[in-house]
Scaffold this active site. Sequence first.
Site, PDB file in Angstrom:
ATOM      1  N   HIS A 164      44.129  16.162   1.948  1.00 41.24           N
ATOM      2  CA  HIS A 164      43.491  17.324   2.578  1.00 41.24           C
ATOM      3  C   HIS A 164      42.848  18.251   1.550  1.00 41.24           C
ATOM      4  CE1 HIS A 164      47.447  16.604   4.711  1.00 41.24           C
ATOM      5  NE2 HIS A 164      47.835  16.697   3.462  1.00 41.24           N
ATOM      6  N   LYS A 171       4.793   9.901  -0.008  1.00 32.54           N
ATOM      7  CA  LYS A 171       5.504   9.485   1.218  1.00 32.54           C
ATOM      8  C   LYS A 171       6.543   8.393   0.929  1.00 32.54           C
ATOM      9  CE  LYS A 171       3.214   7.526   4.733  1.00 32.54           C
ATOM     10  NZ  LYS A 171       2.546   7.400   6.047  1.00 32.54           N
ATOM     11  N   LEU A 218       0.841  -1.197   0.000  1.00 29.76           N
ATOM     12  CA  LEU A 218       0.000   0.000   0.000  1.00 29.76           C
ATOM     13  C   LEU A 218       0.876   1.247   0.000  1.00 29.76           C
ATOM     14  CD1 LEU A 218      -2.653  -1.173   2.598  1.00 29.76           C
ATOM     15  CD2 LEU A 218      -2.542  -1.561   0.117  1.00 29.76           C
ATOM     16  N   ASP A 267       5.118   2.373   3.814  1.00 31.08           N
ATOM     17  CA  ASP A 267       5.769   3.252   4.786  1.00 31.08           C
ATOM     18  C   ASP A 267       6.378   2.470   5.952  1.00 31.08           C
ATOM     19  OD1 ASP A 267       3.501   2.566   6.227  1.00 31.08           O
ATOM     20  OD2 ASP A 267       2.880   4.629   6.647  1.00 31.08           O
ATOM     21  N   GLY A 315      -8.840   4.683   2.526  1.00 29.66           N
ATOM     22  CA  GLY A 315      -8.435   3.790   3.613  1.00 29.66           C
ATOM     23  C   GLY A 315      -7.683   2.566   3.107  1.00 29.66           C
ATOM     24  N   THR A 316      -7.008   1.891   4.036  1.00 29.91           N
ATOM     25  CA  THR A 316      -6.153   0.762   3.661  1.00 29.91           C
ATOM     26  C   THR A 316      -6.966  -0.416   3.105  1.00 29.91           C
ATOM     27  OG1 THR A 316      -6.171   0.163   6.015  1.00 29.91           O
ATOM     28  CG2 THR A 316      -4.227   1.294   5.203  1.00 29.91           C
ATOM     29  N   GLN A 358      -5.291   3.999  -7.114  1.00 31.12           N
ATOM     30  CA  GLN A 358      -6.365   4.296  -6.155  1.00 31.12           C
ATOM     31  C   GLN A 358      -6.520   5.821  -6.158  1.00 31.12           C
ATOM     32  OE1 GLN A 358      -5.459   4.155  -1.978  1.00 31.12           O
ATOM     33  NE2 GLN A 358      -7.529   3.577  -1.376  1.00 31.12           N
ATOM     34  N   GLY A 390      -1.020   6.770  -0.286  1.00 28.72           N
ATOM     35  CA  GLY A 390      -1.255   7.950   0.537  1.00 28.72           C
ATOM     36  C   GLY A 390      -0.212   9.035   0.330  1.00 28.72           C
ATOM     37  N   ASN A 397      35.594  21.288 -12.721  1.00 30.24           N
ATOM     38  CA  ASN A 397      34.900  20.468 -13.725  1.00 30.24           C
ATOM     39  C   ASN A 397      33.696  21.159 -14.340  1.00 30.24           C
ATOM     40  OD1 ASN A 397      33.643  20.368 -11.215  1.00 30.24           O
ATOM     41  ND2 ASN A 397      32.718  18.374 -11.603  1.00 30.24           N
TER      42      ASN A 397
HETATM   43  C1  UD1 Z   1      -1.919   1.523   9.586  1.00 27.56           C
HETATM   44  C2  UD1 Z   1      -2.832   0.491  10.267  1.00 27.56           C
HETATM   45  C3  UD1 Z   1      -2.446   0.390  11.739  1.00 27.56           C
HETATM   46  C4  UD1 Z   1      -0.976   0.011  11.844  1.00 27.56           C
HETATM   47  C5  UD1 Z   1      -0.076   0.964  11.060  1.00 27.56           C
HETATM   48  C6  UD1 Z   1       1.327   0.389  10.990  1.00 27.56           C
HETATM   49  C7  UD1 Z   1      -5.033   0.565   9.167  1.00 27.56           C
HETATM   50  C8  UD1 Z   1      -6.414   1.060   9.270  1.00 27.56           C
HETATM   51  N1  UD1 Z   1      -4.195   0.921  10.158  1.00 27.56           N
HETATM   52  O1  UD1 Z   1      -2.156   2.762  10.221  1.00 27.56           O
HETATM   53  O2  UD1 Z   1      -3.229  -0.598  12.380  1.00 27.56           O
HETATM   54  O3  UD1 Z   1      -0.587  -0.009  13.212  1.00 27.56           O
HETATM   55  O4  UD1 Z   1      -0.550   1.103   9.698  1.00 27.56           O
HETATM   56  O5  UD1 Z   1       2.232   1.297  10.478  1.00 27.56           O
HETATM   57  O6  UD1 Z   1      -4.705  -0.121   8.246  1.00 27.56           O
HETATM   58  N2  UD1 Z   1      -2.699   3.843   2.087  1.00 27.56           N
HETATM   59  C9  UD1 Z   1      -3.203   3.693   0.811  1.00 27.56           C
HETATM   60  N3  UD1 Z   1      -4.477   4.092   0.550  1.00 27.56           N
HETATM   61  C10 UD1 Z   1      -5.287   4.602   1.483  1.00 27.56           C
HETATM   62  C11 UD1 Z   1      -4.781   4.740   2.803  1.00 27.56           C
HETATM   63  C12 UD1 Z   1      -3.480   4.351   3.072  1.00 27.56           C
HETATM   64  O7  UD1 Z   1      -2.511   3.219  -0.077  1.00 27.56           O
HETATM   65  O8  UD1 Z   1      -6.429   4.915   1.158  1.00 27.56           O
HETATM   66  C13 UD1 Z   1      -1.315   3.440   2.360  1.00 27.56           C
HETATM   67  C14 UD1 Z   1      -0.452   4.589   2.850  1.00 27.56           C
HETATM   68  O9  UD1 Z   1       0.160   5.231   1.762  1.00 27.56           O
HETATM   69  C15 UD1 Z   1       0.529   3.896   3.765  1.00 27.56           C
HETATM   70  C16 UD1 Z   1      -0.210   2.682   4.260  1.00 27.56           C
HETATM   71  O10 UD1 Z   1      -1.318   2.494   3.404  1.00 27.56           O
HETATM   72  O11 UD1 Z   1       1.678   3.465   3.055  1.00 27.56           O
HETATM   73  C17 UD1 Z   1      -0.727   2.844   5.689  1.00 27.56           C
HETATM   74  O12 UD1 Z   1      -1.568   3.979   5.768  1.00 27.56           O
HETATM   75  P1  UD1 Z   1      -1.428   5.011   6.945  1.00 27.56           P
HETATM   76  O13 UD1 Z   1      -2.398   6.102   6.727  1.00 27.56           O
HETATM   77  O14 UD1 Z   1      -0.012   5.360   7.154  1.00 27.56           O
HETATM   78  O15 UD1 Z   1      -1.964   4.086   8.148  1.00 27.56           O
HETATM   79  P2  UD1 Z   1      -1.613   4.186   9.678  1.00 27.56           P
HETATM   80  O16 UD1 Z   1      -2.466   5.224  10.303  1.00 27.56           O
HETATM   81  O17 UD1 Z   1      -0.167   4.282   9.885  1.00 27.56           O
HETATM   82 CA    CA Z   2       1.611   4.486   8.503  1.00 24.98          CA
END
Ligand code: UD1
Ligand code: CA
Length: 414
Positions: free
Chosen positions: A332, A23, A9, A105, A80-81, A75, A12, A355
């Site tokens: 140096h 990111k 994922l 991330d 959301g994830t 996306q 974001g 250069n």
């Molecule tokens: C998420 C988890 C959390 C976990 C943490 C670990 C969920 C709801 N929460 O939280 O339980 O402890 O990671 O680091 O999953 N992303 C997308 N599309 C979206 C939203 C996010 O691709 O619509 C990607 C982001 O770019 C990122 C990753 O998913 O790389 C995680 O998203 P992020 O918003 O960082 O979630 P956390 O709040 O860290």
């Molecule tokens: Ca995260």
Amino acid sequence: MAETVAIILAAGGSTRMNTQVAKVLHEVCGRPMLAYVLDACREIGISKIFVVIGFSAGEVKERFAGDDDIVWIQQDEQLGTGHAVLRCKEHLKDFDGQTLVLCGDGPLIRAQTLKTLIEKHESGHSAATLGTAILNDPSGYGRIFRDDYGNIQGIIEDSDCTPEQLKIKEINPSNYLFDNQALFEALETIKPENVKKEYYLTDAVSSIIATGHKVEAITAVPPDEAVGINSRAQLSAASKIMQRRIQRRLMEDGVTIVDPDNTWIDARAQIGQDTVIEPFTYIHGQVQIGQNCRIGPFAHLRHGTVLKNDVVLGVHTEVKNSTLADGVRARHHSYIGDAMVGRNVNFGAGSITANFDGEKVNKTNIGDNCYIGSGSVLIAPLELEDGSNVSAGTVVLQGSMRGLSGKARIDVSK
Ligand code: UD1
Ligand code: CA
């Protein structure tokens, strides 16, 4: 291993990072964080990786152009994830294997840990297996909620926790392995009913549990692999952990790093046996250093530097995009850029290659056994024959070399 694909994922942006850049393109020890997650998947033999992108998708794709094991999934809205994983349905709806889901991330996750996760998943015949970590400071992470028998009941996001739940130290680092069919079935059931109004992947886990399938949470992720990067502070914390790993690997390969806390070495750098890195040395980019070299203190090596063996670079010496043959010394205050330097060349204090002429970068070729006196400026483009001797304080132009043979002595008057 049963047939396994990975979903990473990475769609974001990041409000908390306060950035215009995707990111996952932010760098950890010289490489974008996504690169490490991809490598961990490849290291365990996964050959098909779905990467979900959205924010700055073009830049992300461009950075990884040529990685043909990646299937890019768009996306457009980051809902959301769970929503992000569901974007892959088109490609995976008929897939009967298992699906590893990771976050772009979380660059610190190691292949060995993923391997353990897969082994546990397969031996436990589970519908989902989560790697979890115990953190002294679990704030910000989803908490693992277990019943009195220790069975996982679900994952509660930090923002949805009660004060009591916030005390749970076992967290979700987002390292999941799913039975693919169970995953996509569960994703159809999740709703954005939480503080953030997002479709949570973590709710898919609860949904699988609720339907009576076996889900296991194993505390297999060491704290230093669990760091997720949501802020610049976490980016620097992750970089520090990665830097320690890079240096540990180099030390195991026979490199002496005199003061690890005051040395910075890019993940891509290669350094040979019995080379000594003195304090305050900064090595950035694709840099190759041979054996028995002595680098620093305060040396700055940049992209494209190749040092053969027995090279000595001392205080405030910078090298960029240059190859230095065996035995070159610049002890140096030298700058060597876009140069080919022959064996045993000695650069006196403060001698440099000029250069850049204001428009373009030009090359310098220096033959074997040349002596470049202190304070000389070698104006590129320039060729110095083997054995040339440039006396201290000389400004050398290509024209000034005309009619001079090797071993010629060039001085200010010429
Ligand atoms: C998420 C988890 C959390 C976990 C943490 C670990 C969920 C709801 N929460 O939280 O339980 O402890 O990671 O680091 O999953 N992303 C997308 N599309 C979206 C939203 C996010 O691709 O619509 C990607 C982001 O770019 C990122 C990753 O998913 O790389 C995680 O998203 P992020 O918003 O960082 O979630 P956390 O709040 O860290
Ligand atoms: Ca995260």
